[in-house]
Structure formats: C-alpha cells, structure tokens
Design a protein around this motif. Structure first.
Motif, PDB file in Angstrom:
ATOM      1  N   SER A 197       0.817  -1.216   0.000  1.00 53.19           N
ATOM      2  CA  SER A 197       0.000   0.000   0.000  1.00 53.19           C
ATOM      3  C   SER A 197       0.851   1.267   0.000  1.00 53.19           C
ATOM      4  O   SER A 197       0.397   2.326  -0.445  1.00 53.19           O
ATOM      5  N   LEU A 198       2.083   1.161   0.499  1.00 48.37           N
ATOM      6  CA  LEU A 198       2.989   2.313   0.529  1.00 48.37           C
ATOM      7  C   LEU A 198       4.092   2.214  -0.526  1.00 48.37           C
ATOM      8  O   LEU A 198       5.040   3.007  -0.504  1.00 48.37           O
ATOM      9  N   ALA A 199       3.942   1.279  -1.435  1.00 43.39           N
ATOM     10  CA  ALA A 199       4.978   1.092  -2.449  1.00 43.39           C
ATOM     11  C   ALA A 199       4.991   2.276  -3.415  1.00 43.39           C
ATOM     12  O   ALA A 199       3.935   2.810  -3.791  1.00 43.39           O
ATOM     13  N   SER A 200       6.197   2.684  -3.821  1.00 45.69           N
ATOM     14  CA  SER A 200       6.333   3.818  -4.738  1.00 45.69           C
ATOM     15  C   SER A 200       7.736   3.811  -5.308  1.00 45.69           C
ATOM     16  O   SER A 200       8.635   3.116  -4.801  1.00 45.69           O
ATOM     17  N   ASP A 201       7.922   4.578  -6.380  1.00 45.87           N
ATOM     18  CA  ASP A 201       9.264   4.788  -6.917  1.00 45.87           C
ATOM     19  C   ASP A 201       9.934   5.907  -6.140  1.00 45.87           C
ATOM     20  O   ASP A 201       9.316   6.957  -5.870  1.00 45.87           O
ATOM     21  N   PHE A 202      11.178   5.692  -5.813  1.00 46.57           N
ATOM     22  CA  PHE A 202      11.879   6.651  -4.961  1.00 46.57           C
ATOM     23  C   PHE A 202      12.183   7.926  -5.728  1.00 46.57           C
ATOM     24  O   PHE A 202      12.817   7.903  -6.792  1.00 46.57           O
ATOM     25  N   ASP A 203      11.730   9.045  -5.181  1.00 45.89           N
ATOM     26  CA  ASP A 203      12.006  10.365  -5.734  1.00 45.89           C
ATOM     27  C   ASP A 203      12.422  11.276  -4.584  1.00 45.89           C
ATOM     28  O   ASP A 203      11.558  11.797  -3.850  1.00 45.89           O
ATOM     29  N   PRO A 204      13.728  11.478  -4.387  1.00 47.59           N
ATOM     30  CA  PRO A 204      14.176  12.274  -3.233  1.00 47.59           C
ATOM     31  C   PRO A 204      13.727  13.729  -3.288  1.00 47.59           C
ATOM     32  O   PRO A 204      13.718  14.408  -2.256  1.00 47.59           O
ATOM     33  N   SER A 205      13.330  14.232  -4.477  1.00 47.91           N
ATOM     34  CA  SER A 205      12.889  15.624  -4.557  1.00 47.91           C
ATOM     35  C   SER A 205      11.578  15.854  -3.820  1.00 47.91           C
ATOM     36  O   SER A 205      11.203  16.997  -3.553  1.00 47.91           O
ATOM     37  N   GLY A 206      10.865  14.794  -3.491  1.00 48.63           N
ATOM     38  CA  GLY A 206       9.615  14.939  -2.761  1.00 48.63           C
ATOM     39  C   GLY A 206       9.801  15.113  -1.271  1.00 48.63           C
ATOM     40  O   GLY A 206       8.811  15.260  -0.543  1.00 48.63           O
ATOM     41  N   PHE A 207      11.021  15.096  -0.800  1.00 46.22           N
ATOM     42  CA  PHE A 207      11.305  15.261   0.625  1.00 46.22           C
ATOM     43  C   PHE A 207      11.976  16.615   0.854  1.00 46.22           C
ATOM     44  O   PHE A 207      12.626  17.173  -0.035  1.00 46.22           O
ATOM     45  N   GLU A 208      11.834  17.135   2.067  1.00 44.02           N
ATOM     46  CA  GLU A 208      12.462  18.410   2.416  1.00 44.02           C
ATOM     47  C   GLU A 208      12.909  18.379   3.869  1.00 44.02           C
ATOM     48  O   GLU A 208      12.399  17.591   4.680  1.00 44.02           O
ATOM     49  N   ASP A 209      13.835  19.264   4.164  1.00 47.16           N
ATOM     50  CA  ASP A 209      14.340  19.399   5.525  1.00 47.16           C
ATOM     51  C   ASP A 209      13.412  20.361   6.265  1.00 47.16           C
ATOM     52  O   ASP A 209      13.554  21.581   6.185  1.00 47.16           O
ATOM     53  N   ARG A 210      12.431  19.813   6.994  1.00 46.93           N
ATOM     54  CA  ARG A 210      11.447  20.657   7.658  1.00 46.93           C
ATOM     55  C   ARG A 210      12.055  21.476   8.791  1.00 46.93           C
ATOM     56  O   ARG A 210      11.616  22.595   9.064  1.00 46.93           O
TER      57      ARG A 210
END
Length: 341
Positions: A197-210
């Motif tokens: 259900s949480l499977a996805s292709d890894f895209d590091p641009s979707g993360f940020e240093d909050r």
C-alpha cells in the motif's frame, strides 16, 4: 564548482587525466555562537594544557598516546616520509559486481571530470562499467590519506565514492536477535499488504528538511519585525589568539607612557609642592612670616632633587621649626598678661 584534486585514472594501459569535484554539500543554516549581552562572536583559542598559554600553529604537532600512557609526537617531517604510492593516481585494482558492494561501506561521493584530451578514454571506461554492471575498486590518496574507493556511473558522469576500510565497520552484536521468533502467516500477509500500500518509486525531490525550513521562518520573522541588532565590529585575531585591537591599545598605552616619562617630569615636580603645602594650612599663627613661608615652600621643592643625605638634613630642620614657633606664640601671651597687671 572548484576542483579539489587533479590526477589520472589508470586501468591497464589506459590513463585518463581527471579532476575531482565534491558531489555533495550539506545545506545548513549558518549559526554562530555569540555573546547574549552584546552579540560578540565567541572565539576559540588553541591553549597548551600545561603552560595555559596560546600556542601558535607552527608549534603544533600530532601526538599518539599509547596504552601504557606514553606519548609519541609526530611532526610534519615524520608524516611526509609515509609512503603514498597513489598520491596523484587513481589505481584500478579490480572490477566487481555492483551488488557486492555493501552500502554501509559507502562514504563521500565525488564527480570525475575528464581533461579535454581524455574525453574518449573517459567515455570508454564509463560505457564498460555500465554494460557490465560492475564497479571499479580503486585506491586513491586524498588529503594525505590513502582510501579505498569505487568508480560507478551516475547518469553520464563517473563518480568516485570513497569506502570505509573493513575494520571501520562495527559488528552488530545484539543477543536479542538470536532468540527464536515465530511469525505467523497472517501477520506476514498483513505486513506485506502494508508494504504494497505504501509502495512507490523513490524520488528524493519529494522530501524536504522541515527543521531547516522552520528555522529559516523564525529568522525571517525576526528580521521582518525589526528584532535585529548591528553586527559588532570584527576584530582580527593575531598570533596567540590576541585581538589586533588589543595590541594597538597596548602600543598606544606604551607610547603615552614613554612620552610622559620623557617630557612629563617637570609636571610631576610641579605637582609635588602642592602635596607638601598641606601641612602649612595647620599653622595660621604665621601671619608675619608669609614671605618666609614662601621661601620655605621654595626650599621644600629643592630637597626633592637632592641626595638622600640632603633630604634628611632638610627634614631635621623642619622638625626644629615647631619649637621656634611655640616660642613665638608664647611671647604675645606674656605681653598681654603684663598689660593687664
């Protein structure tokens, strides 16, 4: 980007001149330690623990402490004699399958840029690594230390990624993992369903240093509301950690002292009589001796420049004055009693 290293990749009879660039860089909000009271920067000095005095950089060496408490001092000359055969060369040792390199060994990544004359052999090595799905295990010397590394391809660039030495990886010794744990098929199925259900292709641009984003918002809020202050004037720190401003103030103070010692001697002598005139205020009976008192004041100035024996004679003469004054004060008293009779 600025190249931090120049050398060549050597594999077989092929030599590829390259430049090395840092491929990564951490983005952090630059914060400094400052004094709450005035905003001054907090400086650190290299101080000897024995002498408790600042030590110049030229006097600092590296030391190794043995298990029995002995100290081995290593100088720059000792370190320069160490062998670094791969100082300006990236020596290819072997080519290994990419999946055999444990990611825990991977350290810092660098980009390799070929020289203009080495574009073809560079492309040849890149295509060979890609088609065979292998990495090149190499040895390289960076910052006076020999490291193990691998060459791998990222897009169209050959990357050099340093590796930790095997003895630098710690063993995971957790006795609890040796216990027998039974996982039921239903539990495994539910866990697998959650993974899917949480499977996805890894895209590091979707993360940020909050945290960094929140910190920047706090800083921006203070700036926009005017809660800032002027940056204190920077002080250049010289040898021994002493600020240049302190040295200038010290020199100015010494210069003033020298000038005062050379040309201010007369002023000190002029101030001396003022201190010696205070005892004369306690003898108001000397009405008719004002002129003599002035002469005495001039005489009091001279002993300050005479020898010790002369000052002692002058002091003895001053001690005899009260007896004469007493006789002079008693004479008017006898005259008044005679008239009264």
């Amino acid at each position: 980007m600025r190249a931090i290293w120049k050398g060549a990749v050597a594999f077989g009879l092929v030599n590829v001149p390259v430049k090395l660039y840092a491929a990564t860089g951490e983005h952090e909000v630059p914060l400094h330690q400052v004094h709450k009271k005035d905003g001054g920067r907090i400086r650190y000095r290299k101080v000897c623990s024995i002498e408790d005095e600042p030590v110049e950089y030229s006097e600092i060496a590296k030391g190794y402490e043995t298990d029995d408490g002995q100290l081995v001092v290593l100088t720059d000359e000792d370190l320069d004699q160490l062998p670094l055969a791969t100082e300006r060369e990236i020596e290819v040792i072997e080519f290994v399958p990419a999946d055999q390199v444990d990611p825990i060994l991977l350290a810092k990544t660098y980009y390799l840029e070929p020289d203009r004359t080495a574009a073809k052999p560079y492309a040849l090595l890149r295509e060979a690594l890609t088609s065979t799905d292998r990495m090149a295990v190499v040895k390289v010397a960076l910052r006076q230390r020999e490291s193990m590394a691998v060459l791998r391809v990222r897009d169209d660039v050959i990357c050099l990624q340093t590796l930790l030495w095997p003895d630098e990886v710690r063993e995971a010794d957790f006795p609890i993992l040796d216990q027998d744990v039974t996982v039921r098929p239903q539990e495994l199925a539910m866990a697998s369903s959650l993974v899917e259900s949480l499977a996805s292709d890894f895209d590091p641009s979707g993360f940020e240093d909050r945290y960094r984003a929140a910190l920047e918002q706090v800083i921006e809020a203070k700036v926009s509301s005017g809660r800032t202050q002027a940056v204190p004037q920077k002080e250049e720190v010289g040898e021994g950690g002493q600020a240049a401003g302190e040295v200038v103030d010290l020199l100015a103070a010494l210069q003033r002292s020298v000038e005062k010692a050379r040309g201010g001697g007369g002023a000190q002598a002029d101030e001396a009589p003022a201190a010696e005139e205070k005892p004369e205020k306690k003898a108001p009976a000397r009405r008719s001796r004002s002129k003599a008192g002035d002469d005495d004041g001039e005489a009091d100035e001279k002993p300050a420049r005479r020898s010790t024996s002369t000052r002692s004679r002058a002091k003895k003469a001053d001690d005899e004055k009260p007896a004469d004054d007493k006789a002079a004060d008693e004479k008017p008293a006898r005259t008044r009693r005679k008239r009264a009779s």
